[in-house]
Enzyme design. Structure first.
Site, PDB file in Angstrom:
ATOM      1  N   GLU A  51       0.884  -1.165   0.000  1.00 42.03           N
ATOM      2  CA  GLU A  51       0.000   0.000   0.000  1.00 42.03           C
ATOM      3  C   GLU A  51       0.921   1.214   0.000  1.00 42.03           C
ATOM      4  O   GLU A  51       1.593   1.494   0.989  1.00 42.03           O
ATOM      5  CB  GLU A  51      -0.933   0.042   1.208  1.00 42.03           C
ATOM      6  CG  GLU A  51      -1.905   1.234   1.128  1.00 42.03           C
ATOM      7  CD  GLU A  51      -2.735   1.447   2.384  1.00 42.03           C
ATOM      8  OE1 GLU A  51      -3.602   2.351   2.352  1.00 42.03           O
ATOM      9  OE2 GLU A  51      -2.513   0.758   3.399  1.00 42.03           O
ATOM     10  N   ASP A 125      -2.205  12.020  -2.739  1.00 40.86           N
ATOM     11  CA  ASP A 125      -2.228  13.451  -3.051  1.00 40.86           C
ATOM     12  C   ASP A 125      -2.359  13.605  -4.565  1.00 40.86           C
ATOM     13  O   ASP A 125      -1.520  13.096  -5.316  1.00 40.86           O
ATOM     14  CB  ASP A 125      -0.928  14.099  -2.558  1.00 40.86           C
ATOM     15  CG  ASP A 125      -0.931  15.619  -2.702  1.00 40.86           C
ATOM     16  OD1 ASP A 125      -1.648  16.145  -3.577  1.00 40.86           O
ATOM     17  OD2 ASP A 125      -0.196  16.274  -1.940  1.00 40.86           O
ATOM     18  N   LYS A 129      -1.450  20.603  -9.661  1.00 40.06           N
ATOM     19  CA  LYS A 129      -0.745  21.556 -10.520  1.00 40.06           C
ATOM     20  C   LYS A 129       0.069  20.829 -11.586  1.00 40.06           C
ATOM     21  O   LYS A 129       0.708  19.822 -11.317  1.00 40.06           O
ATOM     22  CB  LYS A 129       0.178  22.440  -9.671  1.00 40.06           C
ATOM     23  CG  LYS A 129      -0.571  23.372  -8.736  1.00 40.06           C
ATOM     24  CD  LYS A 129       0.394  24.272  -7.978  1.00 40.06           C
ATOM     25  CE  LYS A 129      -0.370  25.234  -7.067  1.00 40.06           C
ATOM     26  NZ  LYS A 129       0.540  26.121  -6.299  1.00 40.06           N
ATOM     27  N   THR A 203     -10.694   4.295   4.351  1.00 42.89           N
ATOM     28  CA  THR A 203      -9.659   5.086   4.997  1.00 42.89           C
ATOM     29  C   THR A 203     -10.294   6.270   5.739  1.00 42.89           C
ATOM     30  O   THR A 203     -11.470   6.599   5.549  1.00 42.89           O
ATOM     31  CB  THR A 203      -8.653   5.636   3.973  1.00 42.89           C
ATOM     32  OG1 THR A 203      -9.289   6.666   3.197  1.00 42.89           O
ATOM     33  CG2 THR A 203      -8.143   4.535   3.054  1.00 42.89           C
ATOM     34  N   TYR A 204      -9.490   6.909   6.542  1.00 42.89           N
ATOM     35  CA  TYR A 204      -9.924   8.104   7.276  1.00 42.89           C
ATOM     36  C   TYR A 204     -10.481   9.147   6.320  1.00 42.89           C
ATOM     37  O   TYR A 204     -11.555   9.726   6.549  1.00 42.89           O
ATOM     38  CB  TYR A 204      -8.736   8.663   8.056  1.00 42.89           C
ATOM     39  CG  TYR A 204      -8.954  10.043   8.640  1.00 42.89           C
ATOM     40  CD1 TYR A 204      -9.680  10.219   9.812  1.00 42.89           C
ATOM     41  CD2 TYR A 204      -8.416  11.162   8.010  1.00 42.89           C
ATOM     42  CE1 TYR A 204      -9.877  11.479  10.350  1.00 42.89           C
ATOM     43  CE2 TYR A 204      -8.605  12.428   8.539  1.00 42.89           C
ATOM     44  CZ  TYR A 204      -9.339  12.586   9.708  1.00 42.89           C
ATOM     45  OH  TYR A 204      -9.519  13.843  10.219  1.00 42.89           O
ATOM     46  N   TYR A 205      -9.757   9.374   5.216  1.00 43.20           N
ATOM     47  CA  TYR A 205     -10.188  10.392   4.255  1.00 43.20           C
ATOM     48  C   TYR A 205     -11.425   9.937   3.491  1.00 43.20           C
ATOM     49  O   TYR A 205     -12.318  10.736   3.194  1.00 43.20           O
ATOM     50  CB  TYR A 205      -9.054  10.719   3.294  1.00 43.20           C
ATOM     51  CG  TYR A 205      -7.935  11.478   3.950  1.00 43.20           C
ATOM     52  CD1 TYR A 205      -8.084  12.823   4.292  1.00 43.20           C
ATOM     53  CD2 TYR A 205      -6.730  10.864   4.255  1.00 43.20           C
ATOM     54  CE1 TYR A 205      -7.068  13.529   4.915  1.00 43.20           C
ATOM     55  CE2 TYR A 205      -5.703  11.564   4.886  1.00 43.20           C
ATOM     56  CZ  TYR A 205      -5.877  12.892   5.203  1.00 43.20           C
ATOM     57  OH  TYR A 205      -4.873  13.583   5.828  1.00 43.20           O
ATOM     58  N   GLU A 206     -11.492   8.666   3.162  1.00 42.34           N
ATOM     59  CA  GLU A 206     -12.649   8.164   2.429  1.00 42.34           C
ATOM     60  C   GLU A 206     -13.933   8.394   3.215  1.00 42.34           C
ATOM     61  O   GLU A 206     -14.955   8.816   2.664  1.00 42.34           O
ATOM     62  CB  GLU A 206     -12.467   6.675   2.141  1.00 42.34           C
ATOM     63  CG  GLU A 206     -13.570   6.065   1.304  1.00 42.34           C
ATOM     64  CD  GLU A 206     -13.253   4.651   0.859  1.00 42.34           C
ATOM     65  OE1 GLU A 206     -14.073   4.064   0.141  1.00 42.34           O
ATOM     66  OE2 GLU A 206     -12.184   4.138   1.231  1.00 42.34           O
TER      67      GLU A 206
END
Length: 227
Positions: A51, A125, A129, A203-206
């Site tokens: 991962e 991430d 840009k 995940t935490y972000y999901e």
């Protein structure tokens, strides 16, 4: 540095399932476990899964717990995040899980050719840009690195909330003639994708993105060995 973060950094130094790369990465002539993770660390010959950019290691721990016949390594540079996954794995007594603290850019210093059987990229991430395109974990630059360590035909999984990264990855796959196994621009919309634990491990972000009503994008693909 906050006291809690200092404590976590101190603790992972003693965790038996955490390997911290030497500070002078470029000076590594041969990392001792390169090419022998299974034999010398895990003590078996099971498929080795990574991962990459693992954060708190939700997928590393979740998949490792569900599939003891595989070995899993979570890779991230942030020790305070790795601490959570490593701690959970130790608490659960999972011997098929490890964490490597290093920069993803240096991955080829730590894994040999055809040593890895699969890769998960969970909410990396997006590096939106244009000047940071090379740093996207699905850029041709990184896919070439993965190709050097993957067994041919191995699967790469991408989960992201970022539509631009999803579409960018699709364009890279098309340009370099990689092969999509399955994919969706909205994982939780009732599609019939059959991938074990794909929705069960979040995940935490999901979880945060889902609470905000944001769609989750998913791709599973293999690399063109001649690209």
């Amino acid at each position: 540095m906050p006291k809690n973060k200092r404590k976590k950094f101190a603790e992972i130094n003693d965790f038996p399932n955490v390997i911290q790369a030497p500070c002078n990465h470029d000076g590594i002539v041969h990392f001792p476990l390169k090419g022998s993770w299974n034999r010398d660390f895990f003590g078996n010959d099971h498929p080795l899964m990574l991962e990459i950019g693992c954060g708190k290691g939700e997928y590393t721990v979740g998949l490792g717990q569900a599939f003891p016949q595989h070995n899993y390594i979570g890779i991230d540079i942030k020790g305070d995040r790795i601490w959570k996954g490593a701690k959970d794995a130790l608490t659960l007594g999972l011997k098929n899980i490890a964490f490597l603290r290093t920069q993803v850019e240096k991955i080829n210093l730590f894994f040999d050719q055809r040593e890895v059987s699969g890769i998960w990229l969970t909410f990396p991430d997006p590096q939106e840009k244009k000047i940071r395109e090379k740093k996207r974990l699905t850029s041709p630059h990184f896919l070439e690195k993965y190709k050097n360590i993957l067994i041919p035909g191995s699967h790469i999984h991408l989960k992201t909330d970022n539509k631009k990264l999803y579409e960018y990855t699709l364009s890279v796959i098309k340009e370099y003639q990689h092969t999509i196994i399955t994919g969706t621009d909205d994982l939780y919309s009732g599609n019939d994708i059959n991938e074990p634990l794909l929705k069960d491990i979040q995940t935490y972000y999901e979880k945060k993105f889902l609470e905000q009503g944001m769609p989750i994008h998913y791709l599973k693909f293999t690399l063109n060995e001649s690209a």
